[in-house]
Design an enzyme around this catalytic site. Structure first.
Site, PDB file in Angstrom:
ATOM      1  N   PHE A  79       0.808  -1.280   0.060  1.00  0.00           N
ATOM      2  CA  PHE A  79       0.069   0.039  -0.049  1.00  0.00           C
ATOM      3  C   PHE A  79       0.784   1.238  -0.070  1.00  0.00           C
ATOM      4  CE2 PHE A  79      -2.436  -3.146   2.787  1.00  0.00           C
ATOM      5  CZ  PHE A  79      -2.988  -3.697   1.760  1.00  0.00           C
ATOM      6  N   CYS A  80       1.877   1.236  -0.480  1.00  0.00           N
ATOM      7  CA  CYS A  80       2.929   2.448  -0.612  1.00  0.00           C
ATOM      8  C   CYS A  80       3.118   3.008   0.658  1.00  0.00           C
ATOM      9  CB  CYS A  80       2.119   3.487  -1.589  1.00  0.00           C
ATOM     10  SG  CYS A  80       2.063   3.002  -3.175  1.00  0.00           S
ATOM     11  N   ALA A  81       3.270   1.937   1.423  1.00  0.00           N
ATOM     12  CA  ALA A  81       3.716   2.432   3.179  1.00  0.00           C
ATOM     13  C   ALA A  81       4.555   1.210   3.393  1.00  0.00           C
ATOM     14  CB  ALA A  81       2.442   2.486   4.026  1.00  0.00           C
TER      15      ALA A  81
END
Ligand SMILES: Cc1ncc(COP(=O)(O)O)c(C=O)c1O
Length: 459
Positions: free
Chosen positions: A378-380
């Site tokens: 999740f781009c985290a």
């Protein structure tokens, strides 16, 4: 890929009508299902109201800030009115500026370019990459990455300690999310703002996940800037917002150089050019602005305000409780959380399923049940790895799985919903999770370009 529609069923109609609520998608097991969009955290469906407003405006579309004609004048008015609507929506102070950008990522990159020389930036490692990375682009900024806190109180303590340890002079900025794009958990923004200001630092709020679910009031929260994206706020027309204090924005070089940002340009006698830049938001909006995008965001702001935040938040809480309760009944499912299961959150939940590869699980939800969720990191990446306890070398690209179907997952699955979600979508999701866990997938899946996709045959 074909697209067909069914008559909208009133019984599954959500409080706020969205586009796509009657779209049918094919199932690998035969037949079709009304698509259950449960990936609002990535991009929310457009509100019907936004679509209707844009369609009504479209014939009147014209250039902004550069035409003498009636439609240019009208479009300029609508663009500037959209700015005022967004300012009201965000509770901006009189001296604040609202800059239209492309997205939250764009807004935070703009702010990064506008920071005074040598600004100390503080950012929790738990942030979305859009909040984590823009500061790395400027060699003069000194970035401090703060460890993941395990309670909201710990977040404030961690920040206070870090701020107290810096030299007590020079500009400083905290960039923090309002609601996590992984866990949906709310961050203690008001307390962090107070701590930042007490130590002479400023704060920018990444409201990409907060603004679609919760009222955001700059003045009340006492934050210096806020950034959000139209496409997560039911207005998918390529625009975003950076709103807040004008001083650093006014003092900075324009984000883009070009027409619209410049007030006066003249040749110098030495052959060069002198440029006088605007001091208003236009300084950072060079080029022809995205008037439809800005108009759509303003329309969404009005629609959410008119629907009433109390009603929207109460309904979403019901859905969250339903999903939490449903998932907690399945022992194989572990919901990810930094602050604990009871922490207040928006309609975003990530989880892993024992013995399942998350990409496989998400592919089965889509192919066998017509449910769209997201899987991955999740781009985290740092946050998800912390929550999963997995090693950095396990990393896949943003959203890409690294294990084959049936192998244990090093990624998570995220379900997210909002103002347009009917109960039926949530109920179908819970039924699907229960069935997949107890009976397994009914279809075979294979890896293609790093993702699980349906194979040719049933199990
Ligand atoms: C918390 C958060 N911040 C920033 C972003 C980036 O938003 P955009 O891709 O619209 O720039 C996202 C997108 O998922 C997000 O969830």
């Amino acid at each position: 890929m074909s697209v067909s529609t069914a008559a909208a069923d009133r019984s599954v109609c959500a409080p706020l009508p969205v586009l796509g609520r009657d779209v049918l998608v094919p199932l690998v097991t035969g037949g079709e299902a009304v698509y259950a969009a449960l990936d609002y955290a990535a991009s929310a469906p457009a509100l019907q109201r936004v679509w209707d407003d844009v369609a009504a405006y479209a014939p009147y579309y014209g250039s902004v800030h550069r035409g003498a004609g009636y439609l240019s004048q009208l479009s300029t008015d609508l663009f500037e009115n959209a700015r005022r609507t967004v300012a009201d929506f965000l509770g901006c102070r009189a001296e604040d500026q609202v800059v239209f950008t492309r997205s939250t990522t764009d807004s935070l990159n703009l702010l990064a370019t506008a920071l005074p020389q040598g600004t100390r930036v503080f950012v929790f490692e738990t942030e979305h990459h859009a909040s984590l990375l823009p500061w790395e682009h400027r060699a003069d900024l000194k970035v401090t990455y703060l460890d993941a806190p395990r309670t909201p109180r710990q977040a404030v303590d961690t920040l206070e300690k870090a701020l107290a340890a810096r030299e007590p002079y020079g500009p400083a900025l905290l960039c923090v999310t309002g609601a996590s794009n992984v866990t949906g958990e709310l961050w203690p923004v008001r307390e962090l703002a107070a701590a930042a200001h007490a130590h002479g630092a400023r704060i920018v709020l990444d409201a990409a996940q907060l603004a679609p679910h919760h009222p955001v009031d700059l003045a009340d929260l006492d934050v210096d800037w806020v950034a959000f994206s139209g496409h997560k706020l039911y207005a998918p027309f390529g625009a975003g917002v950076l709103a807040g204090r004008a001083d650093w924005l006014r003092a900075a070089e324009p984000y883009l150089a070009g027409g619209g940002a410049s007030r006066k340009v003249a040749r110098r006698t030495d052959g060069g050019v002198d440029v006088e830049w605007h001091e208003s938001a236009a300084r950072h909006e060079a080029g022809s602005p995205n008037v439809i995008g800005a108009y759509a965001i303003a329309s969404a702001c009005k629609a959410l305000t008119e629907a009433g935040w109390d009603t929207l938040v109460a309904r979403e809480r019901e859905l969250i409780a339903r999903v939490q309760e449903g998932l907690s009944d399945i022992p194989e499912v572990r919901v990810l959380s930094l602050f604990g299961d009871d922490a207040p959150r928006v309609g975003v939940l990530s989880f892993v399923v024992d013995g399942w590869n998350s990409s496989h699980f998400a592919a089965a939800l889509s192919a066998e049940y017509g449910i769209g969720v997201r899987d991955g990191l999740f781009c985290a990446h740092p946050l998800v790895r912390t929550l999963l306890g997995s090693a950095p070398q396990a990393q896949g690209e943003c959203g890409a799985p690294e294990a084959a179907p049936g192998e244990r997952s090093l990624n998570a699955i995220r379900v997210s919903f909002g103002a347009g979600t009917p109960d039926e979508h949530v109920d179908r999701f819970l039924r699907a999770v229960r069935e997949l866990v107890s009976d397994g997938a009914r279809w075979n899946y294979r890896v293609e370009d790093g993702r699980c996709v349906p194979a040719r045959s049933a199990v």
